[in-house]
Design an enzyme around this catalytic site. Structure first.
Site, PDB file in Angstrom:
ATOM      1  N   ALA A 172     -39.325  -8.171 -11.005  1.00  0.00           N
ATOM      2  CA  ALA A 172     -39.419  -8.810 -12.179  1.00  0.00           C
ATOM      3  C   ALA A 172     -38.054  -8.525 -12.992  1.00  0.00           C
ATOM      4  O   ALA A 172     -37.759  -9.413 -13.916  1.00  0.00           O
ATOM      5  CB  ALA A 172     -40.440  -8.141 -12.923  1.00  0.00           C
ATOM      6  N   ALA A 173     -37.067  -7.362 -12.798  1.00  0.00           N
ATOM      7  CA  ALA A 173     -36.107  -7.144 -13.808  1.00  0.00           C
ATOM      8  C   ALA A 173     -34.819  -7.965 -13.513  1.00  0.00           C
ATOM      9  O   ALA A 173     -34.644  -8.266 -12.353  1.00  0.00           O
ATOM     10  CB  ALA A 173     -35.823  -5.819 -13.579  1.00  0.00           C
ATOM     11  N   GLY A 203     -36.172  -9.965 -16.213  1.00  0.00           N
ATOM     12  CA  GLY A 203     -37.282 -10.187 -17.067  1.00  0.00           C
ATOM     13  C   GLY A 203     -37.278 -11.644 -17.385  1.00  0.00           C
ATOM     14  O   GLY A 203     -38.158 -12.328 -18.084  1.00  0.00           O
ATOM     15  N   LYS A 221     -38.068 -14.365 -15.684  1.00  0.00           N
ATOM     16  CA  LYS A 221     -39.114 -15.010 -15.358  1.00  0.00           C
ATOM     17  C   LYS A 221     -40.628 -14.349 -16.185  1.00  0.00           C
ATOM     18  O   LYS A 221     -41.453 -15.006 -16.348  1.00  0.00           O
ATOM     19  CB  LYS A 221     -39.367 -15.026 -13.635  1.00  0.00           C
ATOM     20  CG  LYS A 221     -38.366 -15.823 -13.317  1.00  0.00           C
ATOM     21  CD  LYS A 221     -38.327 -15.703 -11.766  1.00  0.00           C
ATOM     22  CE  LYS A 221     -36.817 -16.349 -11.213  1.00  0.00           C
ATOM     23  NZ  LYS A 221     -35.457 -15.606 -11.647  1.00  0.00           N
ATOM     24  N   ASP A 249     -41.017  -3.603 -10.868  1.00  0.00           N
ATOM     25  CA  ASP A 249     -39.653  -3.503 -10.190  1.00  0.00           C
ATOM     26  C   ASP A 249     -39.419  -2.131  -9.828  1.00  0.00           C
ATOM     27  O   ASP A 249     -39.811  -1.287 -10.385  1.00  0.00           O
ATOM     28  CB  ASP A 249     -38.682  -3.914 -11.344  1.00  0.00           C
ATOM     29  CG  ASP A 249     -37.214  -4.565 -10.609  1.00  0.00           C
ATOM     30  OD1 ASP A 249     -37.272  -5.818 -10.537  1.00  0.00           O
ATOM     31  OD2 ASP A 249     -36.429  -3.548 -10.219  1.00  0.00           O
ATOM     32  N   ASP A 265     -41.967   0.832  -5.889  1.00  0.00           N
ATOM     33  CA  ASP A 265     -41.408  -0.086  -4.789  1.00  0.00           C
ATOM     34  C   ASP A 265     -42.385  -0.927  -4.090  1.00  0.00           C
ATOM     35  O   ASP A 265     -43.482  -0.233  -3.654  1.00  0.00           O
ATOM     36  CB  ASP A 265     -40.938   0.947  -3.716  1.00  0.00           C
ATOM     37  CG  ASP A 265     -40.120   0.196  -2.595  1.00  0.00           C
ATOM     38  OD1 ASP A 265     -40.476  -0.957  -2.214  1.00  0.00           O
ATOM     39  OD2 ASP A 265     -39.069   0.849  -2.071  1.00  0.00           O
ATOM     40  N   ASP A 269     -39.692 -12.967  -6.790  1.00  0.00           N
ATOM     41  CA  ASP A 269     -38.125 -13.647  -6.896  1.00  0.00           C
ATOM     42  C   ASP A 269     -37.362 -12.555  -6.289  1.00  0.00           C
ATOM     43  O   ASP A 269     -36.984 -11.616  -6.885  1.00  0.00           O
ATOM     44  CB  ASP A 269     -37.952 -13.505  -8.306  1.00  0.00           C
ATOM     45  CG  ASP A 269     -36.701 -13.903  -8.657  1.00  0.00           C
ATOM     46  OD1 ASP A 269     -35.928 -14.953  -7.755  1.00  0.00           O
ATOM     47  OD2 ASP A 269     -35.869 -13.659  -9.743  1.00  0.00           O
ATOM     48  N   CYS A 282     -32.377 -16.891  -5.301  1.00  0.00           N
ATOM     49  CA  CYS A 282     -30.777 -17.494  -6.026  1.00  0.00           C
ATOM     50  C   CYS A 282     -29.880 -17.564  -4.725  1.00  0.00           C
ATOM     51  O   CYS A 282     -28.904 -16.994  -4.984  1.00  0.00           O
ATOM     52  CB  CYS A 282     -30.436 -16.570  -7.084  1.00  0.00           C
ATOM     53  SG  CYS A 282     -30.109 -15.005  -7.079  1.00  0.00           S
TER      54      CYS A 282
END
Ligand SMILES: C[S@@+](CC[C@H](N)C(=O)[O-])C[C@H]1O[C@@H](n2cnc3c(N)ncnc32)[C@H](O)[C@@H]1O
Length: 413
Positions: A232-233, A235, A237, A252, A278, A294, A347
């Protein structure tokens, strides 16, 4: 007498060395400039960044002006690269370039550097509107996406990209005074300075997020109540998901990055539960309606902002990333309730981390199918397989997008 601007050039040299020889990210390498006044630190990063944007072309210029090729990691080559990048990318005056380059090779081939610089500056510099990418990257992207995409990537790396903002709601967006909107809750600005001065920053009305990076959260169904953001980090999203009204758990493994996520939530007044763990050895107490993964990746899609990714993403790094992504996908899949959604994104411009990973997952998991993505942004047409693949030639006239891949999978059983 010390020429003005020399400390910034010394720091730029250290940054370039850390990126190219030690494989560091620009952010980590920029620590080399942390003791400088902010303007000098910014100049050091700008010089190193402009150098990385056009390294193969700078090297060709240097090689054309030397009798013997300089070793790849020699100080003379590094200093020449930095000086030429300042001329081309920052428009620095010739006398300032020379005055700040020569002390960097004190005790070394000062005369050679002086001679080469003098020759090249007298000849005049090409503008490099479409600088070449590293050869290995061009070959890889040519095979994956074709020459037009490579040409677009060359044009894209020449400039820093525009700034994209995401808004929590339509009221916040409609109050924002400027910019081009390419999707709901999005504005694009041609802004390269500090973001804290933009209207609404302090009140948390928006956050910075490339439009491509905002696509995965847009695929999470509105009806999903409990959503896990599994990597998540910092953040971006998580904030989209929280703003859309989901009950978000943001996980995260990096405590420091999660602290940034917590700061972002505080600034925007959005809510999410945070978990430092983790994902490879964490399990939830009950499954989620949707999981957004992500995943960590080579990040080659972000080459416009972070040109160093093109030098760091060697084939072994890409395959290592793909292996980790496959493990993370397997874990995340177990946390989705039957009928629920798993949205995967990276990405990256490497098919190994996107298309190939998802095809392999689907072959192994007949209990998941692809839900075809809707056309979320004009100019990003969903792939016939149902995923969204964002390439450097998309929306080029509007300032382009980061390279990105996202797929919406639904658990059928
Ligand atoms: C691509 S970044 C996430 C960006 C974030 N989703 C956003 O939109 O701001 C990937 C994140 O995955 C985290 N990560 C990497 N491996 C992980 C693991 N095994 N478990 C949990 N988080 C992990 C990293 O710390 C990093 O913050």
């Amino acid at each position: 007498m010390t020429p003005e601007g020399l400390p910034a050039r010394r720091a730029a040299l250290r940054i370039l060395d850390a990126v190219l020889r030690r494989g560091q990210t620009m952010d980590n390498a920029a620590q080399a400039a942390r003791d400088l006044p902010p303007a000098d630190a910014a100049l050091a990063s700008a010089i190193a960044g402009e150098t990385l944007r056009r390294l193969p072309d700078l090297d060709a210029l240097i090689d054309g002006a030397t009798r013997q090729p300089l070793p790849d990691d020699s100080k003379a080559r590094m200093v020449l690269r930095l000086a030429l990048a300042q001329k081309i990318g920052l428009g620095t005056a010739d006398h300032a370039l020379v005055a700040t380059a020569l002390p960097l090779v004190d005790g070394g081939p000062r005369r050679l550097v002086h001679g080469v610089l003098g020759t090249l500056l007298r000849k005049g510099m090409p503008t490099f509107d479409a600088p070449r990418l590293p050869q290995a990257v061009e070959q890889r992207w040519n095979a994956a996406w074709g020459d037009e995409v490579v040409q677009a990537a060359r044009r894209a790396i020449a400039h820093r990209p525009p700034l994209d903002l995401s808004f929590a709601d339509h009221a916040a967006e409609s109050e924002f005074p400027e910019g081009l909107s390419l999707a709901p809750l999005h504005r694009r600005l041609d802004h390269h300075g500090s973001i804290t001065m933009l209207p609404g920053f302090g009140e948390g009305r928006w956050w910075v997020q490339d439009l491509a990076a905002s696509l995965p959260a847009r695929l999470i169904p509105a009806g999903a109540r409990r959503v896990l953001d599994a990597c998540a980090a910092p953040g971006g999203k998580t904030m989209q998901l929280a703003a859309a009204g989901h009950e978000v758990t943001a996980l995260d493994r990096s405590e420091s990055r999660l602290a940034r996520l917590a700061d972002n939530l505080k600034r925007t007044g959005l809510k999410a539960e945070t978990v430092v763990a983790d994902a490879l050895d964490w399990s939830p107490t009950e499954p989620f309606d949707a999981v957004l993964l992500d995943a960590p990746c080579s990040a080659t899609g972000t080459f416009r902002r972070h040109p160093e990714v093109l030098y760091r993403a060697r084939p072994s790094i890409i395959s290592g990333s793909a292996e980790l992504q496959s493990q993370l996908l397997e874990r995340s899949a177990a946390w989705v309730r039957p009928g629920g959604s798993l949205v995967y994104s990276v990405c990256s411009l490497e098919p190994e981390e996107g298309e190939q990973g998802i095809e392999a997952f689907l072959s192994a998991r007949p209990d998941f199918r692809i839900e075809p993505a809707p056309p979320l942004v004009d100019g990003v047409t969903p792939h016939p397989r149902g995923w969204l693949r964002v390439l450097p030639d998309m929306l080029e006239a509007q300032g382009g997008l980061d390279g990105f891949f996202t797929a919406h999978l639904v658990r059928t059983a």
